[in-house]
Design an enzyme around this catalytic site. Structure first.
Site, PDB file in Angstrom:
ATOM      1  N   GLU A  92      -1.330  -9.415  -0.731  1.00  0.00           N
ATOM      2  CA  GLU A  92      -2.769  -9.635  -0.545  1.00  0.00           C
ATOM      3  C   GLU A  92      -3.511  -9.617  -1.879  1.00  0.00           C
ATOM      4  O   GLU A  92      -4.448 -10.386  -2.081  1.00  0.00           O
ATOM      5  CB  GLU A  92      -3.325  -8.582   0.401  1.00  0.00           C
ATOM      6  CG  GLU A  92      -2.821  -8.761   1.833  1.00  0.00           C
ATOM      7  CD  GLU A  92      -3.210  -7.624   2.753  1.00  0.00           C
ATOM      8  OE1 GLU A  92      -3.882  -7.890   3.768  1.00  0.00           O
ATOM      9  OE2 GLU A  92      -2.851  -6.463   2.460  1.00  0.00           O
ATOM     10  N   GLU A 120       3.403  -5.599   7.592  1.00  0.00           N
ATOM     11  CA  GLU A 120       2.675  -4.499   8.234  1.00  0.00           C
ATOM     12  C   GLU A 120       3.006  -4.342   9.713  1.00  0.00           C
ATOM     13  O   GLU A 120       2.892  -3.238  10.267  1.00  0.00           O
ATOM     14  CB  GLU A 120       1.169  -4.703   8.050  1.00  0.00           C
ATOM     15  CG  GLU A 120       0.651  -4.426   6.653  1.00  0.00           C
ATOM     16  CD  GLU A 120       0.771  -5.620   5.714  1.00  0.00           C
ATOM     17  OE1 GLU A 120       0.232  -5.551   4.600  1.00  0.00           O
ATOM     18  OE2 GLU A 120       1.409  -6.626   6.097  1.00  0.00           O
ATOM     19  N   ALA A 145       0.843  -1.188   0.000  1.00  0.00           N
ATOM     20  CA  ALA A 145       0.000   0.000   0.000  1.00  0.00           C
ATOM     21  C   ALA A 145       0.882   1.244   0.000  1.00  0.00           C
ATOM     22  O   ALA A 145       2.039   1.213   0.416  1.00  0.00           O
ATOM     23  CB  ALA A 145      -0.907  -0.009   1.222  1.00  0.00           C
ATOM     24  N   GLY A 165       0.117  -5.127   0.730  1.00  0.00           N
ATOM     25  CA  GLY A 165      -1.048  -5.145  -0.134  1.00  0.00           C
ATOM     26  C   GLY A 165      -0.800  -5.848  -1.449  1.00  0.00           C
ATOM     27  O   GLY A 165      -1.729  -6.417  -2.041  1.00  0.00           O
TER      28      GLY A 165
END
Length: 258
Positions: free
Chosen positions: A112, A132, A65, A109
């Protein structure tokens, strides 16, 4: 003129979507996820497309992200703005098979996003991690839920709690990826796979994807009932009858995708 952050092209019955923020290693911000969702839904609605190939760049599929975009957000900002729910989850609405071609970093991300795809073809340089915890955060785009289902609780805990990276070979051994190929062959191999899948009957592909996802998300008894209903539904399909007749006649089937 600034280049699009998501590139879309078609190769026969395959839609190819490429993340295109190379200077940011394809960091996933709202603008990119909005554009990605729009591209995926457009291809999903295209009757001429049977499978979708999602790619990044040679250095990174997606490095995570975009932290710079969210550093000052508050709880109310993310809650009222439906962060992740609003656009990251769009891929769950795609009914056609989605194949990820992953080279380089698939971090946070990016990992993911790969987990949300149906098949992951990894280059030998691919690296997967959910780091994270280093930011006092947690994997919140499905990572804590999809990763244990893919590789088991022990490995998932290790990756989430220690930020450990998996290389492509270990990711393959533990079920995070579907297959590993040489870097220089990644797009050729992934596209060949997508073309092979897209040539099959689209209604059958959709039924299979829905059935496997039901196994992934439900108890065995419920999954068996769902699978049986999908099987019975195949007998209402033109393609299923064509496939069986072609098999008996020892010829290639001509699917109408109906």
């Amino acid at each position: 003129m600034e280049e699009a952050i998501v590139l879309v092209e078609r190769s026969g019955r395959v839609g190819i979507v490429t993340l295109n923020r190379p200077r940011q290693l394809n960091a996933l911000n709202d603008a990119l996820m909005d554009a990605l969702g729009e591209a995926l839904l457009s291809l999903d609605a295209d009757e001429g497309i049977g499978a979708i190939l999602l790619a990044g760049g040679p250095r990174a599929f997606a490095a995570g992200a975009d932290i710079a975009a969210m550093v000052d957000w508050s709880y109310m900002d993310v809650s009222q703005g439906e962060f992740i729910t609003r656009n990251w989850e769009t891929i769950r609405r795609v009914r056609k098979p989605v194949i990820a071609a992953v080279a380089g970093f698939a971090m946070g991300g990016g990992c993911e996003l790969a987990l949300a795809c149906d098949i992951v073809v990894a280059a030998q340089t691919a690296r997967f991690a959910l780091p994270e915890v280093k930011l006092a955060m947690l994997p919140g785009a499905g990572g804590t839920q999809r990763l244990p289902r893919a590789i088991g609780k022990a490995k998932a805990m290790d990756m989430c709690l220690s930020a450990r990276q998996l290389d492509a070979q270990e990711a393959d051994r533990h079920g995070l990826v579907s297959r590993v190929v040489p870097d220089e062959r990644l797009m050729d191999e992934a596209l060949a796979l997508a073309r092979e899948i897209a040539a099959y009957s689209l209604p059958a592909l959709i039924a299979i994807k829905e059935s496997v996802n039901r196994a992934y998300e439900s108890q065995l008894g419920e999954g068996i009932l769902f699978e049986r209903r999908q099987l019975y539904g195949r007998f209402a399909s033109e393609d299923a009858h064509e496939g069986m007749k072609a098999f008996l006649a020892k010829r290639a089937p001509e699917f109408s995708h109906r």
